[in-house]
Design an enzyme around this catalytic site. Structure first.
Site, PDB file in Angstrom:
ATOM      1  N   ASN A  52      -1.184  -0.384   7.708  1.00  0.00           N
ATOM      2  CA  ASN A  52      -0.591  -1.714   7.904  1.00  0.00           C
ATOM      3  C   ASN A  52       0.152  -2.233   6.676  1.00  0.00           C
ATOM      4  OD1 ASN A  52      -2.759  -2.422   6.355  1.00  0.00           O
ATOM      5  ND2 ASN A  52      -3.748  -3.729   7.877  1.00  0.00           N
ATOM      6  N   GLU A  68      -9.406 -10.521  -7.263  1.00  0.00           N
ATOM      7  CA  GLU A  68      -8.464  -9.403  -7.134  1.00  0.00           C
ATOM      8  C   GLU A  68      -7.408  -9.421  -8.246  1.00  0.00           C
ATOM      9  OE1 GLU A  68      -9.155  -8.978  -2.307  1.00  0.00           O
ATOM     10  OE2 GLU A  68      -7.230  -9.752  -3.000  1.00  0.00           O
ATOM     11  N   TYR A 115     -12.056  -2.890  -2.341  1.00  0.00           N
ATOM     12  CA  TYR A 115     -12.501  -3.113  -0.955  1.00  0.00           C
ATOM     13  C   TYR A 115     -14.024  -3.209  -0.833  1.00  0.00           C
ATOM     14  CZ  TYR A 115      -7.890  -2.567   1.266  1.00  0.00           C
ATOM     15  OH  TYR A 115      -6.596  -2.753   1.692  1.00  0.00           O
ATOM     16  N   LYS A 148       0.838  -1.197   0.000  1.00  0.00           N
ATOM     17  CA  LYS A 148       0.000   0.000   0.000  1.00  0.00           C
ATOM     18  C   LYS A 148       0.884   1.264   0.000  1.00  0.00           C
ATOM     19  CE  LYS A 148      -3.443  -2.475   2.829  1.00  0.00           C
ATOM     20  NZ  LYS A 148      -4.281  -2.373   4.043  1.00  0.00           N
ATOM     21  N   HIS A 195      -1.448  -5.597   1.555  1.00  0.00           N
ATOM     22  CA  HIS A 195      -2.703  -6.330   1.359  1.00  0.00           C
ATOM     23  C   HIS A 195      -2.389  -7.724   0.822  1.00  0.00           C
ATOM     24  CE1 HIS A 195      -6.737  -7.392   0.007  1.00  0.00           C
ATOM     25  NE2 HIS A 195      -6.133  -7.882  -1.065  1.00  0.00           N
TER      26      HIS A 195
HETATM   27  P1  IDP Z   1      -6.825  -7.547   5.864  1.00  0.00           P
HETATM   28  O1  IDP Z   1      -6.097  -6.447   5.115  1.00  0.00           O
HETATM   29  O2  IDP Z   1      -5.945  -8.153   6.932  1.00  0.00           O
HETATM   30  O3  IDP Z   1      -7.423  -8.576   4.955  1.00  0.00           O
HETATM   31  P2  IDP Z   1      -9.535  -6.518   6.238  1.00  0.00           P
HETATM   32  O4  IDP Z   1     -10.420  -6.831   7.394  1.00  0.00           O
HETATM   33  O5  IDP Z   1      -9.854  -7.119   4.915  1.00  0.00           O
HETATM   34  O6  IDP Z   1      -8.022  -6.879   6.681  1.00  0.00           O
HETATM   35  O7  IDP Z   1      -9.482  -4.939   6.117  1.00  0.00           O
HETATM   36  C1  IDP Z   1      -8.905  -4.336   4.990  1.00  0.00           C
HETATM   37  C2  IDP Z   1      -8.067  -3.158   5.424  1.00  0.00           C
HETATM   38  O8  IDP Z   1      -8.913  -2.193   6.056  1.00  0.00           O
HETATM   39  C3  IDP Z   1      -7.024  -3.483   6.503  1.00  0.00           C
HETATM   40  O9  IDP Z   1      -5.825  -4.013   5.964  1.00  0.00           O
HETATM   41  C4  IDP Z   1      -6.808  -2.122   7.119  1.00  0.00           C
HETATM   42  O10 IDP Z   1      -5.944  -1.328   6.301  1.00  0.00           O
HETATM   43  C5  IDP Z   1      -8.198  -1.523   7.055  1.00  0.00           C
HETATM   44  N1  IDP Z   1      -8.897  -1.709   8.340  1.00  0.00           N
HETATM   45  C6  IDP Z   1      -9.415  -2.855   8.835  1.00  0.00           C
HETATM   46  N2  IDP Z   1      -9.983  -2.662  10.037  1.00  0.00           N
HETATM   47  C7  IDP Z   1      -9.811  -1.342  10.312  1.00  0.00           C
HETATM   48  C8  IDP Z   1     -10.169  -0.511  11.418  1.00  0.00           C
HETATM   49  O11 IDP Z   1     -10.761  -0.960  12.401  1.00  0.00           O
HETATM   50  N3  IDP Z   1      -9.816   0.798  11.317  1.00  0.00           N
HETATM   51  C9  IDP Z   1      -9.163   1.323  10.256  1.00  0.00           C
HETATM   52  N4  IDP Z   1      -8.802   0.576   9.201  1.00  0.00           N
HETATM   53  C10 IDP Z   1      -9.123  -0.737   9.227  1.00  0.00           C
HETATM   54 MG    MG Z   2      -9.002  -8.421   3.578  1.00  0.00          MG
END
Ligand code: IDP
Ligand code: MG
Length: 162
Positions: free
Chosen positions: A123, A137, A60, A20, A126
């Site tokens: 984080n 994807e 997303y 990202k 992805h």
């Molecule tokens: P993942 O990336 O580990 O698959 P997902 O639940 O699919 O996690 O969420 C996608 C992205 O959304 C996460 O990588 C993170 O960047 C963001 N995200 C998820 N939960 C939160 C939150 O509680 N606050 C802010 N951003 C979040």
């Molecule tokens: Mg995800």
């Protein structure tokens, strides 16, 4: 031998991995790629793109009801993203293990997010969460001709003869 190779190829799966904008801006591309490469997975597609916000919303779409959806899509479209496809036995599930838990506060040390990120909104990486999302994807981010099918010289050493 040919049959063995074909059987082996049939077991191969592919996953979509993206660094990202935060990971790109922090200079973590080489570090992240090297973790997948050293494991023994094979890179089959790679490009640097700045996705539009509409494109980020497509990527997303599963999260559109979540309160952070808008900020997340704005962030993903805020700068260059390194989009990749990696191939290998078990790469979808193990790719998620290499990446670590969604919230870096909960990611184990040794994982990409555990070692290199601090908060969930930044984080850095992805990874597809299952075979169906991986397929969707890869199709969203890449044209079929951008995926390169080739034999890596390392494969016989990574997988053995059968
Ligand atoms: P993942 O990336 O580990 O698959 P997902 O639940 O699919 O996690 O969420 C996608 C992205 O959304 C996460 O990588 C993170 O960047 C963001 N995200 C998820 N939960 C939160 C939150 O509680 N606050 C802010 N951003 C979040
Ligand atoms: Mg995800």
């Amino acid at each position: 031998m040919l049959q063995e190779q074909e059987a082996h190829a049939a077991e191969m799966e592919r996953t979509f991995i993206a660094i990202k904008p935060d990971g790109v801006q922090r200079g973590l591309i080489a570090e992240i790629i090297s973790r997948f490469e050293r494991k023994g997975f094979k890179l089959v597609a790679i490009k640097l793109v700045v996705p539009s916000k509409e494109f980020a919303q497509k990527h997303y779409h599963d999260l559109k009801e979540r309160p952070f959806f808008n900020g997340l899509c704005e962030f993903l479209s805020s700068g260059p993203v390194l989009a990749m496809v990696w191939e290998g036995e078990g790469v979808i599930k193990y790719g998620r293990k290499l990446i670590g838990a969604t919230d870096p506060q909960k990611s184990e040390p040794g994982t990409i997010r555990g070692d290199l990120a601090v908060v969930v909104g930044r984080n850095i990486i992805h990874g597809s969460d299952g075979p169906e999302t991986a397929k969707d994807e890869i199709n969203l981010w890449f044209k079929p001709q951008e995926l390169v099918t080739y034999t890596s010289n390392a494969e016989k050493w990574v997988y053995g003869d059968n």
